[in-house]
Design an enzyme around this catalytic site. Structure first.
Site, PDB file in Angstrom:
ATOM      1  N   LYS A 147     -77.689  38.154 -12.037  1.00  0.00           N
ATOM      2  CA  LYS A 147     -76.733  37.191 -11.607  1.00  0.00           C
ATOM      3  C   LYS A 147     -77.232  35.898 -12.514  1.00  0.00           C
ATOM      4  O   LYS A 147     -78.244  35.053 -12.178  1.00  0.00           O
ATOM      5  CB  LYS A 147     -76.639  36.712 -10.140  1.00  0.00           C
ATOM      6  CG  LYS A 147     -75.803  36.056  -9.483  1.00  0.00           C
ATOM      7  CD  LYS A 147     -75.466  34.811 -10.204  1.00  0.00           C
ATOM      8  CE  LYS A 147     -75.811  33.583  -9.184  1.00  0.00           C
ATOM      9  NZ  LYS A 147     -75.491  32.391  -9.971  1.00  0.00           N
ATOM     10  N   GLY A 154     -86.673  30.506  -7.401  1.00  0.00           N
ATOM     11  CA  GLY A 154     -85.726  29.394  -7.102  1.00  0.00           C
ATOM     12  C   GLY A 154     -85.864  28.506  -5.801  1.00  0.00           C
ATOM     13  O   GLY A 154     -87.130  28.570  -5.483  1.00  0.00           O
ATOM     14  N   SER A 155     -84.864  27.963  -5.210  1.00  0.00           N
ATOM     15  CA  SER A 155     -85.142  26.943  -4.051  1.00  0.00           C
ATOM     16  C   SER A 155     -85.603  27.855  -2.840  1.00  0.00           C
ATOM     17  O   SER A 155     -85.056  28.950  -2.801  1.00  0.00           O
ATOM     18  CB  SER A 155     -83.768  26.252  -3.788  1.00  0.00           C
ATOM     19  OG  SER A 155     -82.717  26.896  -3.249  1.00  0.00           O
ATOM     20  N   GLY A 205     -82.194  29.064  -1.175  1.00  0.00           N
ATOM     21  CA  GLY A 205     -81.474  30.111  -1.941  1.00  0.00           C
ATOM     22  C   GLY A 205     -82.266  31.491  -1.525  1.00  0.00           C
ATOM     23  O   GLY A 205     -81.899  32.246  -1.153  1.00  0.00           O
ATOM     24  N   GLY A 206     -83.672  31.273  -1.865  1.00  0.00           N
ATOM     25  CA  GLY A 206     -84.513  32.546  -1.484  1.00  0.00           C
ATOM     26  C   GLY A 206     -84.396  33.004   0.036  1.00  0.00           C
ATOM     27  O   GLY A 206     -84.297  34.124   0.227  1.00  0.00           O
ATOM     28  N   GLU A 210     -90.053  33.820  -5.128  1.00  0.00           N
ATOM     29  CA  GLU A 210     -90.840  32.856  -5.385  1.00  0.00           C
ATOM     30  C   GLU A 210     -89.871  31.458  -5.080  1.00  0.00           C
ATOM     31  O   GLU A 210     -89.105  31.058  -5.714  1.00  0.00           O
ATOM     32  CB  GLU A 210     -91.256  32.936  -6.977  1.00  0.00           C
ATOM     33  CG  GLU A 210     -91.995  33.986  -7.249  1.00  0.00           C
ATOM     34  CD  GLU A 210     -93.078  34.255  -6.395  1.00  0.00           C
ATOM     35  OE1 GLU A 210     -93.708  33.502  -6.005  1.00  0.00           O
ATOM     36  OE2 GLU A 210     -93.589  35.679  -6.208  1.00  0.00           O
ATOM     37  N   CYS A 254     -92.114  24.635 -10.600  1.00  0.00           N
ATOM     38  CA  CYS A 254     -92.499  24.872  -8.983  1.00  0.00           C
ATOM     39  C   CYS A 254     -94.252  24.758  -8.684  1.00  0.00           C
ATOM     40  O   CYS A 254     -94.280  24.553  -7.549  1.00  0.00           O
ATOM     41  CB  CYS A 254     -92.405  26.476  -8.878  1.00  0.00           C
ATOM     42  SG  CYS A 254     -92.845  27.458 -10.215  1.00  0.00           S
ATOM     43  N   GLU A 269     -90.440  20.032  -0.226  1.00  0.00           N
ATOM     44  CA  GLU A 269     -90.738  19.652  -1.797  1.00  0.00           C
ATOM     45  C   GLU A 269     -89.521  18.428  -2.017  1.00  0.00           C
ATOM     46  O   GLU A 269     -88.280  18.570  -2.039  1.00  0.00           O
ATOM     47  CB  GLU A 269     -90.063  21.014  -2.310  1.00  0.00           C
ATOM     48  CG  GLU A 269     -90.680  20.661  -3.957  1.00  0.00           C
ATOM     49  CD  GLU A 269     -89.834  22.226  -4.452  1.00  0.00           C
ATOM     50  OE1 GLU A 269     -89.192  22.690  -4.212  1.00  0.00           O
ATOM     51  OE2 GLU A 269     -90.277  22.407  -5.687  1.00  0.00           O
TER      52      GLU A 269
HETATM   53  P1  NAP Z   1     -81.522  27.702  -6.651  1.00  0.00           P
HETATM   54  O1  NAP Z   1     -80.667  26.614  -6.472  1.00  0.00           O
HETATM   55  O2  NAP Z   1     -81.953  28.331  -5.731  1.00  0.00           O
HETATM   56  O3  NAP Z   1     -80.815  28.723  -7.596  1.00  0.00           O
HETATM   57  C1  NAP Z   1     -81.299  30.060  -8.068  1.00  0.00           C
HETATM   58  C2  NAP Z   1     -80.200  31.087  -7.848  1.00  0.00           C
HETATM   59  O4  NAP Z   1     -80.152  31.544  -6.646  1.00  0.00           O
HETATM   60  C3  NAP Z   1     -78.931  30.511  -8.657  1.00  0.00           C
HETATM   61  O5  NAP Z   1     -78.456  31.809  -9.328  1.00  0.00           O
HETATM   62  C4  NAP Z   1     -78.205  30.422  -7.455  1.00  0.00           C
HETATM   63  O6  NAP Z   1     -76.856  30.386  -7.440  1.00  0.00           O
HETATM   64  C5  NAP Z   1     -78.572  31.349  -6.389  1.00  0.00           C
HETATM   65  N1  NAP Z   1     -78.373  31.170  -5.170  1.00  0.00           N
HETATM   66  C6  NAP Z   1     -78.805  29.664  -4.401  1.00  0.00           C
HETATM   67  N2  NAP Z   1     -78.569  29.478  -3.210  1.00  0.00           N
HETATM   68  C7  NAP Z   1     -77.975  30.811  -2.802  1.00  0.00           C
HETATM   69  C8  NAP Z   1     -77.351  31.525  -1.634  1.00  0.00           C
HETATM   70  N3  NAP Z   1     -77.449  30.538  -0.476  1.00  0.00           N
HETATM   71  N4  NAP Z   1     -76.915  32.461  -1.482  1.00  0.00           N
HETATM   72  C9  NAP Z   1     -77.024  33.144  -2.730  1.00  0.00           C
HETATM   73  N5  NAP Z   1     -77.416  32.772  -3.968  1.00  0.00           N
HETATM   74  C10 NAP Z   1     -77.757  31.692  -4.076  1.00  0.00           C
HETATM   75  O7  NAP Z   1     -82.928  27.298  -7.559  1.00  0.00           O
HETATM   76  P2  NAP Z   1     -82.664  26.398  -8.677  1.00  0.00           P
HETATM   77  O8  NAP Z   1     -81.495  25.851  -9.225  1.00  0.00           O
HETATM   78  O9  NAP Z   1     -83.562  26.982  -9.828  1.00  0.00           O
HETATM   79  O10 NAP Z   1     -83.728  25.134  -8.474  1.00  0.00           O
HETATM   80  C11 NAP Z   1     -85.085  24.667  -8.443  1.00  0.00           C
HETATM   81  C12 NAP Z   1     -85.876  25.127  -7.261  1.00  0.00           C
HETATM   82  O11 NAP Z   1     -86.499  26.484  -7.645  1.00  0.00           O
HETATM   83  C13 NAP Z   1     -86.889  24.317  -6.865  1.00  0.00           C
HETATM   84  O12 NAP Z   1     -87.028  24.076  -5.509  1.00  0.00           O
HETATM   85  C14 NAP Z   1     -88.244  24.814  -7.308  1.00  0.00           C
HETATM   86  O13 NAP Z   1     -89.400  24.338  -6.778  1.00  0.00           O
HETATM   87  C15 NAP Z   1     -87.838  26.029  -7.188  1.00  0.00           C
HETATM   88  N6  NAP Z   1     -88.567  27.001  -8.331  1.00  0.00           N
HETATM   89  C16 NAP Z   1     -89.565  27.794  -7.949  1.00  0.00           C
HETATM   90  C17 NAP Z   1     -90.175  28.730  -8.901  1.00  0.00           C
HETATM   91  C18 NAP Z   1     -91.229  29.420  -8.358  1.00  0.00           C
HETATM   92  O14 NAP Z   1     -91.931  30.178  -9.053  1.00  0.00           O
HETATM   93  N7  NAP Z   1     -91.715  29.614  -7.104  1.00  0.00           N
HETATM   94  C19 NAP Z   1     -89.966  28.722 -10.321  1.00  0.00           C
HETATM   95  C20 NAP Z   1     -88.870  27.518 -10.396  1.00  0.00           C
HETATM   96  C21 NAP Z   1     -88.176  26.915  -9.485  1.00  0.00           C
HETATM   97  P3  NAP Z   1     -75.931  29.076  -7.375  1.00  0.00           P
HETATM   98  O15 NAP Z   1     -76.417  28.015  -8.573  1.00  0.00           O
HETATM   99  O16 NAP Z   1     -74.390  29.792  -7.617  1.00  0.00           O
HETATM  100  O17 NAP Z   1     -76.140  28.435  -6.015  1.00  0.00           O
END
Ligand code: NAP
Length: 530
Positions: free
Chosen positions: A184, A241-242, A245-246, A265, A302, A395
């Site tokens: 996706k 991601g967030s 979302g996770g 993650e 992250c 965060e």
């Molecule tokens: P995000 O907003 O969680 O988006 C990641 C993916 O998940 C996108 O494709 C998003 O689609 C989808 N998504 C988000 N919420 C969802 C939901 N409720 N239901 C279904 N799908 C969903 O993450 P991001 O935009 O990359 O934001 C950065 C965040 O990621 C920060 O908090 C950062 O710390 C974290 N991060 C963590 C790591 C790690 O390795 N742990 C690495 C990089 C980033 P949509 O855009 O359509 O919502």
């Protein structure tokens, strides 16, 4: 091939049948060409069905065949040349050097998995030969190894448009395991996603694999992403991601009639603990390294160091003062997209409003209002207020960090004990302090996936021993890493063959060991034939 704005479903480029959107240049806040179309639910099902149909064939390819495929994926990504680098920069605001570095990392990890799977170690082949005369019961012939789990749904992060995206670590690990992948795409870099998907589609074709091995679908996470996770054919999910979302996807996966694992993650604040001797010896140089780490990639990592723990006093003040001076000279950075900028602003405002929190330094003002820019920020709070308020561990994604000034060693221990699960924990310390603060080190070990000594958490090496994950809420399953060759374990499952005819066993388990791999035979590691 120019960008089409289409979905790739089982080898075919198709117009999405739902809504449309465009990529945005975050440095200017301007829309980019072309328009991208989004998948409807039937197209999601089509991609999942194609993956399910080809699963057995792909899972049973030899490690050599999949290694060839992984290397071809890397070759084809490189062959995209400048067009890819330019699109990454246009969609993220990252300078070309960052785009190039991330491309190198992405191709490097594909190639690393290729080299790794041909060694056969990941198969964890085990053989316990029959003991027909054993008393009081004979032992049957038992043989086990790891096989592919099934089609995997992958969600990339906005901040790693290549390395944690379409052909990033999750996809590489799933392909290496023999699992078809449906990505996706992240809406923040749709053009980059399509270009990489074009490269993977070419690799699928060149290696004469079925088209269902890889699909790319576009659309919102809440609609298309949720459809994907709910599809019965999907057997595991890789997510970066967030936290919101996770955990949303984790919940959906667990509510399915057949629950599946979601390896998410998520965010982390990556505490840096400053121990007194190290601080006394080198507060200024620690501050210099810290500011570099905090601002790397405009803080959008992250593993960004969002929290510092130390004991109050002259040396911690030296660190705060040196950090503040350096931070005041940091220019405004471009954030990945409007939502990230807004999240940074609202998260920062919420943090500043908490009891006892004081802002002690900010980076240079943004000036240019057209792009999604942000200012770095350093805040302080007492150990007492930190311990009383769990919200201080939320965060703030970007270059903001909170220094916790603990009253004494005891409070430092309490603050460490209060930490939630983290991707990393960093110690600035002397070697003697590692011993004399053994209790604190133990607390940290229980809360993080990786301990960094006298360094900084940013910079995640892709290698065999990397652990990029950690206890919840850093990840949904602390037993697995999403970076490095061990990441393959998420997409494998053991299967045991009891009294199976030797001639029909998988290659890895045949008596004469045709793969020439190391196996555990009757409890002893050996590459010999049985
Ligand atoms: P995000 O907003 O969680 O988006 C990641 C993916 O998940 C996108 O494709 C998003 O689609 C989808 N998504 C988000 N919420 C969802 C939901 N409720 N239901 C279904 N799908 C969903 O993450 P991001 O935009 O990359 O934001 C950065 C965040 O990621 C920060 O908090 C950062 O710390 C974290 N991060 C963590 C790591 C790690 O390795 N742990 C690495 C990089 C980033 P949509 O855009 O359509 O919502």
């Amino acid at each position: 091939m120019p960008l089409t704005g289409k979905q790739l479903i089982a080898g075919k480029w198709l117009d999405g049948r739902a809504d449309t959107f465009r990529g945005v240049d975050p440095a200017k806040g301007e829309n980019l060409e072309p328009e991208f179309t989004c998948a409807d639910e039937f197209q999601v099902t089509e991609a999942v069905n194609a993956a399910s149909e080809c699963f057995t064939e792909f899972a049973n390819t030899s490690p050599q065949k999949r290694a060839e495929f992984l290397n071809t994926c890397a070759d084809e990504i490189m062959a995209l040349g400048d067009e890819l680098l330019e699109r990454v920069s246009a969609e993220t605001g990252y300078p070309r050097a960052r785009a190039e570095g991330e491309r190198g990392r992405t191709c490097g990890q594909l190639r690393m998995f290729a080299d790794w799977i041909v060694k056969g170690e990941y198969l964890d082949a085990r053989i316990d030969t029959a003991l027909p005369d054993r008393q009081p019961m004979p032992r049957p012939d038992l043989r086990s190894f790891n096989q592919a789990l099934g089609p995997v749904g992958v969600f990339g992060a906005s901040n790693f448009p290549l390395a944690f995206s379409v052909a990033g670590g999750d996809t590489a690990a799933a392909f290496a395991a023999g699992c078809p992948v449906i990505v996706k795409a992240h809406n923040s870099h749709p053009g980059t996603s399509e270009l990489v998907a074009q490269a993977l589609a070419k690799a699928v074709e060149k290696c004469e694999l079925p088209g269902g091995v890889f699909s790319l679908i576009l659309g919102s996470g809440k609609r298309v992403g949720a459809e994907l996770v709910k599809s019965p054919g999907i057997k595991a999910v890789g997510f970066t991601g967030s936290f919101s979302g996770g955990t949303a996807l984790f919940k959906l996966a667990n509510e399915r009639p057949e629950p599946i694992p979601v390896f998410a993650e998520m965010g982390s604040i990556n505490p840096v603990v400053l121990l007194p001797e190290a601080l006394k010896n080198s507060a200024e140089s620690v501050a210099e390294g810290f500011v570099g780490s905090l601002n790397m990639g405009t803080g959008q990592f992250c593993v960004n160091p969002g929290l510092v723990l130390g004991v109050e006093g002259e040396d911690l003040d030296r660190f705060i003062s040196a950090t503040s001076d350096a931070l005041a000279k940091v220019g405004a950075g471009v954030m990945l997209n409007k939502a990230t900028q807004q999240g940074y602003q609202s998260g920062g405002a919420k943090l500043r409003d908490q009891q006892g929190v004081e802002e002690v330094a900010t980076g240079e003002a943004t000036g240019d209002e057209s792009g999604f820019t942000c200012q770095a920020s350093l805040l302080t709070v007492s150990g007492k207020d930190f311990l009383a308020n769990g919200e201080l561990q939320e965060e703030v994604f970007g270059p903001t960090s909170l220094v916790v000034k603990c009253r004494d060693r005891d409070e430092l221990l309490q603050a460490t004990a209060a930490l939630q699960g983290q991707l990393t924990g960093t110690l600035q310390c002397t070697e003697a302090e590692l011993g004399s603060y053994g209790d604190l080190v133990e607390l940290l070990r229980q809360r993080v996936g990786r301990i960094v000594v006298n360094g900084y958490p940013t910079g995640v090496e892709v290698c065999h021993s990397m652990m990029h994950g950690g206890p919840f809420p850093a990840a949904t399953d602390a037993r697995f890493t999403s970076v490095g060759t061990k990441a393959i374990e998420r997409f494998l499952r053991p299967i045991c063959f009891q009294n199976y005819p030797e001639s029909l066993l998988p290659e890895a388990l045949k008596n004469d060991n045709p793969l020439g791999i190391a196996r555990l035979v009757n409890g002893e590691k050996t590459s010999d034939a049985v």
